[in-house]
Every structure is written in C-alpha cells, then in structure tokens.
Design an enzyme around this catalytic site. Structure first.
Site, mmCIF file in Angstrom:
data_model
loop_
_atom_site.group_PDB
_atom_site.id
_atom_site.type_symbol
_atom_site.label_atom_id
_atom_site.label_comp_id
_atom_site.label_asym_id
_atom_site.label_seq_id
_atom_site.Cartn_x
_atom_site.Cartn_y
_atom_site.Cartn_z
ATOM 1 N N HIS A 1 2.873 1.100 -16.274
ATOM 2 C CA HIS A 1 3.159 0.356 -15.040
ATOM 3 C C HIS A 1 2.844 -1.129 -15.125
ATOM 4 O O HIS A 1 2.818 -1.802 -14.098
ATOM 5 C CB HIS A 1 2.358 0.930 -13.864
ATOM 6 C CG HIS A 1 2.698 2.336 -13.511
ATOM 7 N ND1 HIS A 1 3.581 2.660 -12.510
ATOM 8 C CD2 HIS A 1 2.275 3.501 -14.034
ATOM 9 C CE1 HIS A 1 3.679 3.971 -12.424
ATOM 10 N NE2 HIS A 1 2.892 4.510 -13.332
ATOM 11 N N LYS B 1 1.788 -7.072 -0.029
ATOM 12 C CA LYS B 1 1.513 -6.474 -1.339
ATOM 13 C C LYS B 1 0.120 -6.916 -1.737
ATOM 14 O O LYS B 1 -0.475 -7.780 -1.081
ATOM 15 C CB LYS B 1 2.539 -6.952 -2.373
ATOM 16 C CG LYS B 1 2.702 -8.482 -2.386
ATOM 17 C CD LYS B 1 3.796 -8.944 -3.335
ATOM 18 C CE LYS B 1 5.197 -8.795 -2.802
ATOM 19 N NZ LYS B 1 6.061 -7.969 -3.631
ATOM 20 N N ARG B 2 -0.422 -6.333 -2.818
ATOM 21 C CA ARG B 2 -1.711 -6.807 -3.290
ATOM 22 C C ARG B 2 -1.654 -8.313 -3.567
ATOM 23 O O ARG B 2 -0.618 -8.848 -3.952
ATOM 24 C CB ARG B 2 -2.123 -6.036 -4.568
ATOM 25 C CG ARG B 2 -2.526 -4.603 -4.291
ATOM 26 C CD ARG B 2 -3.662 -4.515 -3.296
ATOM 27 N NE ARG B 2 -4.894 -4.993 -3.882
ATOM 28 C CZ ARG B 2 -5.854 -4.217 -4.367
ATOM 29 N NH1 ARG B 2 -5.720 -2.901 -4.293
ATOM 30 N NH2 ARG B 2 -6.941 -4.708 -4.890
ATOM 31 N N LYS C 1 2.050 -12.392 -8.439
ATOM 32 C CA LYS C 1 2.949 -12.126 -7.304
ATOM 33 C C LYS C 1 3.254 -13.399 -6.508
ATOM 34 O O LYS C 1 4.117 -13.424 -5.656
ATOM 35 C CB LYS C 1 2.347 -11.061 -6.390
ATOM 36 C CG LYS C 1 2.215 -9.675 -7.063
ATOM 37 C CD LYS C 1 1.583 -8.664 -6.131
ATOM 38 C CE LYS C 1 1.231 -7.344 -6.802
ATOM 39 N NZ LYS C 1 2.385 -6.436 -6.951
ATOM 40 N N THR D 1 7.852 -1.798 -5.331
ATOM 41 C CA THR D 1 8.394 -0.701 -4.520
ATOM 42 C C THR D 1 8.470 -1.126 -3.048
ATOM 43 O O THR D 1 9.305 -0.607 -2.303
ATOM 44 C CB THR D 1 7.545 0.579 -4.648
ATOM 45 O OG1 THR D 1 6.168 0.217 -4.552
ATOM 46 C CG2 THR D 1 7.799 1.265 -5.968
ATOM 47 N N LYS E 1 11.356 -0.455 0.088
ATOM 48 C CA LYS E 1 11.120 -0.047 1.473
ATOM 49 C C LYS E 1 11.764 -1.040 2.435
ATOM 50 O O LYS E 1 12.399 -0.658 3.422
ATOM 51 C CB LYS E 1 9.612 0.022 1.766
ATOM 52 C CG LYS E 1 8.897 1.098 0.974
ATOM 53 C CD LYS E 1 7.377 0.898 0.954
ATOM 54 C CE LYS E 1 6.777 1.674 -0.210
ATOM 55 N NZ LYS E 1 5.378 1.320 -0.492
HETATM 56 C C1 26Q Z 1 -7.929 -0.438 -14.121
HETATM 57 C C2 26Q Z 1 -9.189 -0.523 -14.680
HETATM 58 C C3 26Q Z 1 -10.327 -0.406 -13.906
HETATM 59 C C4 26Q Z 1 -10.176 -0.196 -12.552
HETATM 60 C C5 26Q Z 1 -8.924 -0.117 -11.994
HETATM 61 C C6 26Q Z 1 -7.791 -0.236 -12.771
HETATM 62 C C7 26Q Z 1 -6.447 -0.171 -12.172
HETATM 63 C C8 26Q Z 1 -6.211 0.498 -10.981
HETATM 64 C C9 26Q Z 1 -4.952 0.510 -10.398
HETATM 65 C C10 26Q Z 1 -5.369 -0.800 -12.769
HETATM 66 C C11 26Q Z 1 -4.111 -0.774 -12.197
HETATM 67 C C12 26Q Z 1 -3.889 -0.127 -11.005
HETATM 68 C C13 26Q Z 1 -2.595 -0.112 -10.323
HETATM 69 C C14 26Q Z 1 -1.505 -0.707 -10.781
HETATM 70 C C15 26Q Z 1 -0.255 -0.755 -10.022
HETATM 71 O O1 26Q Z 1 -0.219 -0.422 -8.848
HETATM 72 N N1 26Q Z 1 0.851 -1.163 -10.661
HETATM 73 C C16 26Q Z 1 2.133 -1.242 -9.969
HETATM 74 O O2 26Q Z 1 2.794 -0.002 -10.128
HETATM 75 C C17 26Q Z 1 3.971 0.048 -9.332
HETATM 76 C C18 26Q Z 1 4.547 1.445 -9.459
HETATM 77 O O3 26Q Z 1 5.141 1.614 -10.709
HETATM 78 C C19 26Q Z 1 4.951 -1.035 -9.734
HETATM 79 O O4 26Q Z 1 6.029 -1.021 -8.826
HETATM 80 C C20 26Q Z 1 4.287 -2.416 -9.711
HETATM 81 O O5 26Q Z 1 5.166 -3.382 -10.246
HETATM 82 C C21 26Q Z 1 2.998 -2.373 -10.516
HETATM 83 O O6 26Q Z 1 2.322 -3.623 -10.402
#
Ligand code: 26Q
Length: 836
Positions: A376, A569-570, A575, A677, A681
């Site tokens: 991702h 979004k985050r 972004k 995503t 929406k």
């Molecule tokens: C990693 C290490 C330690 C703690 C947390 C994490 C961590 C947690 C969540 C790293 C990444 C995430 C989430 C990532 C994420 O949401 N990525 C998004 O995924 C979507 C679904 O595929 C995409 O549409 C987005 O582009 C992408 O940024």
C-alpha cells in the site's frame, strides 16, 4: 479442551432451531421492548438514545445470528476453499445502519421506531465508531469484507480487538490535542466472545533440539512467556443475500490471573506485571507514523495477530482433515494487508513443521502457495524493518526460520544472477549494516504467490522501482488490484436521498452491481433530472452546514450556494494539504486586493488527523486553523471565502461530508499516493475531482473523461526528472501571486502573536530538497482552480459533470475489486446461502 465433550443429546441438531424471527414492524417493536425493558432494564425516562440504540441493535443482531449460522453450515457442508484477510486494521465505523440496509429492513425498522416515538437517526448516531484503523488501509479492509459477504465468498477477516482505537482529535488554540478513544467503555453489542476458540501465543525463551518418541530430532521453542488470544466475532452481512461472514478480532489476555506466590508474599507489583505486559498487546492501535517504526510492542502485536489467526485456521483444518495437509494449499489462502501481518510467512512454516510435523519442503510448498501480499505504499521510508536482534529476543524460532528462508532464496536468486552480489545484497531479506534488519516486504514477496499494488500506476511503479529486482525474477507473481469502496455504506446508506433518485431512475440493482450507474449518463442531459439532482446536493450541503454550525458556535458565513471544496484524509506532507492552504491564501489575497470579478463563493473544508509524533503534520493543522481564524473574521471577506478545519475526521464524519461535497481535492505529489479511496467516495456522491495524475485519480479520470475532471500538476515521471534541478526560490521569484502568498506567510500575518511558528513549514516548501515539490505545482493548481470556478458559475454544466461523475464511478466498487482478487488470486467459489 475439556476432557469430555458437552453435548445436549435431546436437543441435538434442533438446539439451533430456534423459533423463526419475524421481520415485520410489530416483530421489531416486540423485540425492541423486550431488550430495552428486560435485558437493559430501562424505561421511558432513560434520557439517552444509547440504550434504545442497543436494544434495537440486539434485535437486529438476532436476525444476523440466524443467517450467520446458516452461512457457517453452508461453508462446512460444501467443504469449500476459503480465504482469510489478515489485517492489523479494520476501520469499521458504525454498524447499525449498515446492518439494517444489508438485511433489507431499513424502512420497516425506521417505521417501527417512529411508532414508538423514536427518531431512528438519533439511535444510529448514538453508536460509537469502531475506529480500529488509521485511514485508507483500514477502511479498505472494512469495505473488502462487506464485498466478500455480498459476493458470497467464504472469507474471514482476522484482526486485533484494540481496547483503544484511533485517538479522538480535539483542537485547542488551533492545535491538535489527542484524547484516548475508549470505544468499548459502554460495551459492544455487535461482538460475541468465543473463549472456546482461544489460542496460546509464545514470546521470548529459546530454542533447543530435543529427541522425540520416534527418535527424531525436533526443535523446541521453550521457556517462553505465553499470552492467550481470545477471539471476538462480529457478523458481516452481505447485501440482502442471506450470507453473514465473520470478522474475528483477537484480544490478548494473561494466561494466568497473576502470580499467586508473589501475591501472597506481598509483592503486588511483580505479581501483576506479567498480566499487564500480556494485556498491553491489544491495548492500543499504533498511529501510522515512521517514528513508530521498530517499536517492540508493535512487533508483538503483529506476531500475536499472525500466530492466533494461523493457529485458528490450522485447528479448524485438523478438526476436519486430521493431520493430513496434502490438500491444504488447494483449500486455503491468506491475503496479507501490507507487510504488517507478514510474519505469518515464518509462523506458518513454524506451525507446519514444529507442531504438525511436516518437513521444510512440505511446509514451504504450502506457505508459498497460500500467502498473497498487498503493498500500500511507495514511500521507501514507510517499508517495515525489524532489527534482527529484537526478533531473536522476542521470536527466536521465527528468526531461525527467516534466516533459512533467506539462505534458500539467495541461493535461488544467485542462480539467476551469478556473481551479481550488489543485486543479491539489495534483494536479501536481511539488510546488512551497523545493525542487521529483517525487511518485511522482502519476506512477504519471497513467501507469497501473489504481490499486488492498489492502483494501476502504483503497481507499475512497484514493478519498475521499489520491487524491480523481484519483478525481474518472478514477473508472474506481480499484479494490480485497483482499490474500491463499498457502495452500500458510501452511497446507499450515507446519501439516501440521492440513492432514492438513482433507484427511481434506473432501478435498484446498482446497489449490488455498481456498473449499472452508467444508465444515469443520459439523464445528465435531462433538465428536470438535473434540477432534482441539484436540489438533493443543496439539501445535503445545508445538512452539512447545520451539522457544523451545531458544532462551532462561531458566526460562520456558510451558504449552500458556495462551492464546497473538500479535502479530508490523514494529514501528511505528500498529500499536500499545504498546497491547498497556499491556494486559500491566494484567494484571500485576491479579495484583499479587490480582485474579485466573477467571484465564486467558496467554502474550503479540510479535515484529518496527524500522527501524534509527526511535527510537520501537526504544524499544518495549526496553520490551517490560524489562516481560518483570520479569513473567517475579516469583514472584507464576508461570504466570499470560508476555511474550516473539521475536527475528529472519521468514518461517521465522512458519511456526513460525502453527500455535500462539490469539489474533491486529490492533490498529492504524483507517484506518492498509492491509490486513495476518499477520492472514490466523493466521486460516487457526485463531487468533481481536482487532482494530480496519481494513484487511482488516473483511473477516475479515465472513467469520467478529461472534460469532467480538473487535472493539474507534474506527472510522476516529470517529478523525478525535475527533482535534481528543482529550484522553488526561482519559481517564487517568477510568480507574482505566489510571491504575495509567501509574503503573507513569512511576514507572520497568520501568527502575529506566535512569531516564527510556521518557519519549519515555510522552509520545507522553499527547500530545493522538498521531496513533495509543493511549489512546483502551485501555478498549475491555481490556474485549474480558476477553471473550476468558471465551471461552477454555470450551474447546468456543473450539475452535468456531477451526474457524470456518479454515473461513471461503477468501477470503484469493492465488488469489482474483490471480484478481481477472487478471479486472479483467491479462486474461491461463491457459496449461495439458502435465504431465510
Ligand atoms: C507502520 C509502522 C508502525 C506503526 C504503524 C504503521 C502503519 C500503520 C498504518 C503504516 C501504514 C498504515 C496505513 C497505511 C495506509 O492507510 N495506506 C493507504 O492505503 C490505502 C488503501 O490501499 C491507499 O488508498 C492509500 O493511498 C495509502 O496511503
């Protein structure tokens, strides 16, 4: 396991044959009263909608349980191939309204509550969001399991039951302040604890060769600290099809209450320490933040999820097939949601060899034919690595297995590239250096039969860049699965007015077959239809205004006639919320200069959470709030421009925002957003995208046509070409508008009493090393925003574009996405369930 099985012999199979539950209004009223009065012990003077919501939820849950049981029975009888979606995050949001929709009882139940003098919306919004995810990846998992159930695929979602989900965001003096999200405080009616399916998870200790009863040498992992994984199951209903699948979330529980000897000796702290350490594992969701990389507790969580889920699958398997794993890989497969659960590759090897007695080769054949990995992210800094030393301490047996997987892998790769040691070093699962690290993405790729990205561009960039060596070795493993969102939650439930108009116009089939929305296309030319479409959008905007005004007492100039410009979004540098702010400041500057010919009133809404340790993201929130305060209180501005930061953005907030959005901001640096995503929406709800050629924006534009999409900015290729000669100062010098914007920022106009506050942000975009190249896209962004205004001034034209965006959003249903996962990767056979 108890020594003797408990069987109610006289009830036998009829134990599950409970009286059929009625689906009439009267049935729901009866059950509601029963739960409200007898189970919850409440009466008409309770004063809170919460218990009424619980009573209704229990009545709904009963109907789900029936179908759950039949679904289970169907899968069992057919001995079908099954899939498991392993994810550290399931961002489910609220459950009640979705459950009503999917059961097909929305109108009946609304009427039943109405007859009792209850507004259903009050009950719906009294439910806590289940915020067990950060953002896109977690919400994708939730949309996926909805689509799996709708497509009647036998898939179980496996995740963690965090005691605390994503933090609640409050804004104090313009700054983000995090509050813990104790979402389980009042209990959770949707979950069912199943202690009987608990498993033991080991940590620490060491490995030892021991000779077993057959004189064979076996490795044993001993002297471990153990933690119990207890499952909590939530029903996942398909759309009006009788299927109810399972989301199984694990909670960590200490194996023993506490050490009695120590307790009796008066050493209370020591006595409870082990309990606390154990139960910390599922205490809190980690924020998506590079600073959180490498934290031991996170590794414990990951292993806990992988081990509990795999033990569960293997226990079910041996329950049916005994210790015969010959057909396991034909019957089971696992999808890894990013590298977060990828320790599962090594854990499956361990369980098959050490517990079930398979040889290395047998276990490896099974592992590499059952695991599939989804990536991702393209940001190299976000790729997970774990210090070898930490793994050796915490998971010694798994580290041994990973080393052996790596030796075998390097041997295979070196036959492909003899002597190419640079390449082999790049590809190794173990990164050498001051401290050896395990590269989890490499482990996931080596251990899987499928590797996919989440949008066309993303998958292509993975193959050409980040994973090009692996692509050269195993091209057949790589594939794309463009993301989607579930149209049940994101259109049918969240925008009922628009949904009714669509159903009235093209029939109701679109809900489970979103490609049908294409039939709306001709209605873009129908003036009467356009008028209704517009009225619905305006009403949704009014609701959004009412909602916001209820939250902020401030005198805001909000009008339904303004262009609702949305970026939710985050908060992350890539972004580029900053680019949005630069544009807002530019508009403000135009107003101040009196440069307001043909002005289009605009309301800019920005929402999102910053990871607590992400300084730049937090400063961005502060900047947005400071700029908002100045603009919103400047009498020269009036209703020409409003900037609002929406606090505590989450699933239920997006459900309110989507219907009222006109313009969808998708403005990431090209090549950085894997998919997105939120863009889908918003499109589905008739918003028009202003976006770069990044992630799924490219496919959105392809579907809707260039003329219905506002494109700007450098392409991913151009970004990489430009990077080495990037000179933001020179760009500023040549652009008068940008100079004025930067002057306002740098003069401290937005932080008069907080000198220097935004220096880091300002310096970052002015730096020639700015990885996100914000300044490079400013001019093109501002120019295309002018075209947005021109289009918005022509109401008919805008409404046509809005209709066409919705009509062409069919591709972005997770039903399509999951259909492709199933066709190319899982190969499960849909299992129709006898409808009740
Ligand atoms: C990693 C290490 C330690 C703690 C947390 C994490 C961590 C947690 C969540 C790293 C990444 C995430 C989430 C990532 C994420 O949401 N990525 C998004 O995924 C979507 C679904 O595929 C995409 O549409 C987005 O582009 C992408 O940024």
């Amino acid at each position: 396991m108890p020594a003797k099985q408990f069987v109610i012999s006289k009830l036998n199979s009829s134990i599950t044959q409970v009286p059929e539950q009625g689906m009439t209004k009267e049935d729901f009223i009866d059950d509601f009263k029963q739960y409200y009065v007898h189970l919850l012990g409440r009466d008409e003077n309770c004063g809170s909608p919460f218990y009424a919501g619980e009573a209704l939820s229990l009545a709904i849950r009963d109907r789900l349980l029936e179908r759950w049981k039949f679904t289970h029975q169907t899968y069992k009888n057919n001995d079908c191939r099954r899939g498991y979606y392993l994810s550290m995050e399931f961002l489910m949001g609220r459950t009640l309204s979705n459950a009503m929709l999917n059961l097909g009882v929305g109108n009946t139940v609304t009427q039943a509550m109405y007859d009792l003098g209850i507004e259903i919306e009050e009950l719906i919004s009294s439910e806590q969001d289940a915020g067990l995810g950060n953002g896109g990846l977690g919400r994708l998992a939730a949309c996926f399991i909805d689509s799996c159930a709708t497509l009647q695929l036998p898939v179980i979602g496996y995740g963690l039951r965090y005691e605390y989900g994503m933090f609640t965001q409050t804004i104090v003096n313009g700054e983000q302040v995090e509050k813990p999200d104790h979402w389980l405080r009042h209990g959770n009616v949707w979950e069912i604890r199943r202690l009987e399916y608990s498993h033991t998870i080991k940590f620490g200790g060491h490995t030892e060769l021991q000779t077993d009863e057959n004189d064979e040498q076996r490795l044993h992992w001993i002297d471990t600290s153990n933690v119990l994984a207890v499952p909590f199951d939530t029903p996942v209903p398909g759309y009006q099809n009788g299927t109810v699948n399972t989301l199984r979330l694990w909670k960590a529980v200490a194996t023993e209450e506490f050490n009695l000897d120590e307790f009796n000796a008066g050493d209370y702290e020591e006595a409870v320490e082990a309990k606390i350490t154990a139960e910390n594992i599922t205490m809190v969701l980690y924020p998506n933040d590079v600073n959180e990389n490498g934290k031991e507790l996170r590794l414990r969580q990951q292993y806990f999820l992988a081990s509990a889920s795999l033990q569960d699958v293997l226990a079910h398997w041996t329950g049916v097939h005994g210790n015969d794993f010959t057909h396991f890989a034909e019957k089971r497969c696992f999808q890894l949601n990013d590298t977060h659960p990828s320790i599962a590759v090594a854990e499956l090897m361990r369980l098959l060899m050490d517990i079930h007695g398979l040889t290395w080769d047998e276990a490896w054949a099974i592992t590499k034919n059952t695991m599939a990995y989804t990536n991702h992210t393209l940001l190299p800094e976000a790729l997970e690595k774990w210090p070898v030393r930490l793994m050796q301490e915490l998971l010694p047996r798994l580290m041994d297995i990973i080393f052996e997987i790596n030796v075998n892998f390097i041997t295979e790769a070196s036959m492909h590239w003899p002597g190419d040691s640079a390449r082999l070093r790049r590809m190794s699962i173990i990164e050498e250096g001051d401290e050896q690290q395990v590269r989890m993405a490499h482990l996931a790729i080596v251990g899987s039969f499928s590797v996919n990205g989440v949008a066309q561009l993303h998958s292509q960039l993975l193959q050409q860049g980040l994973f090009s060596d692996f692509y050269a070795l195993w091209p057949h493993k790589f594939n794309n699965k463009t993301n989607g969102v579930t149209p049940r939650r994101w259109l049918a439930a969240s925008n009922p007015e628009l949904a009714s108009l669509i159903t009235e116009t093209i029939g109701e089939q679109w809900v489970a077959d979103l490609s049908q929305l294409k039939k709306l296309q001709p209605y873009a030319e129908d003036a009467q239809f356009r008028q209704r479409w517009r009225a619905i959008k305006q009403a949704a905007k009014q609701r959004l205004i009412d909602y916001k005004k209820g939250k902020y007492s401030a005198e805001l100039h909000l009008s339904v006639d303004a262009l609702f410009d949305v970026q939710v979004k985050r908060i992350h540098e890539y972004k580029r919320q900053l680019l949005n702010v630069l544009h807002v400041i530019h508009l403000y500057n135009c107003i101040k200069k009196g440069d307001t010919e043909n002005w289009v009133a605009r309301c800019v809404l920005i929402g999102g959470k910053a990871a607590p340790g992400y300084r730049m993201a937090k400063q961005t929130i502060k900047l947005i709030n400071n700029v908002a305060r100045i603009i919103n209180s400047d009498p020269d501005v009036g209703d020409k421009l409003t900037l609002l930061f929406l606090p505590d953005y989450r699933v239920s907030a997006m459900e309110k925002i989507c219907p009222g959005a006109d313009l969808s901001e998708q403005i990431s640096t090209a090549g950085k957003e894997a998919s997105g995503t939120g863009n889908m929406k918003l499109m589905m709800n008739g918003a028009i995208t202003i976006g770069t050629l990044d992630g799924a924006n490219i496919e959105i534009r392809q579907e809707v046509g260039d003329e219905n999409f506002f494109l700007f900015g450098l392409t991913a290729d151009e970004i990489e070409v430009k990077r080495s000669q990037y000179d933001p100062i020179a760009i500023i010098d040549q652009d008068e508008d940008l100079q004025q914007v930067m002057h306002l920022l740098e003069s401290g106009y937005f932080n008069q009493f907080e000198p220097g506050l935004f220096n880091d942000l300002i310096n970052s975009i002015k730096s020639q090393y700015d990885p996100w190249m914000t300044i490079a896209d400013f001019r093109s962004f501002v120019d295309v925003q002018k075209r947005v205004e021109e289009a918005y001034r022509d109401k008919d034209r805008w409404t046509k574009m809005s209709i066409l965006n919705c009509a062409n959003s069919g591709k972005f249903s997770t039903d399509r996405t999951i259909g492709e996962y199933n066709r190319d990767i899982w190969k499960l056979t849909p299992q129709p369930v006898k409808q009740q």
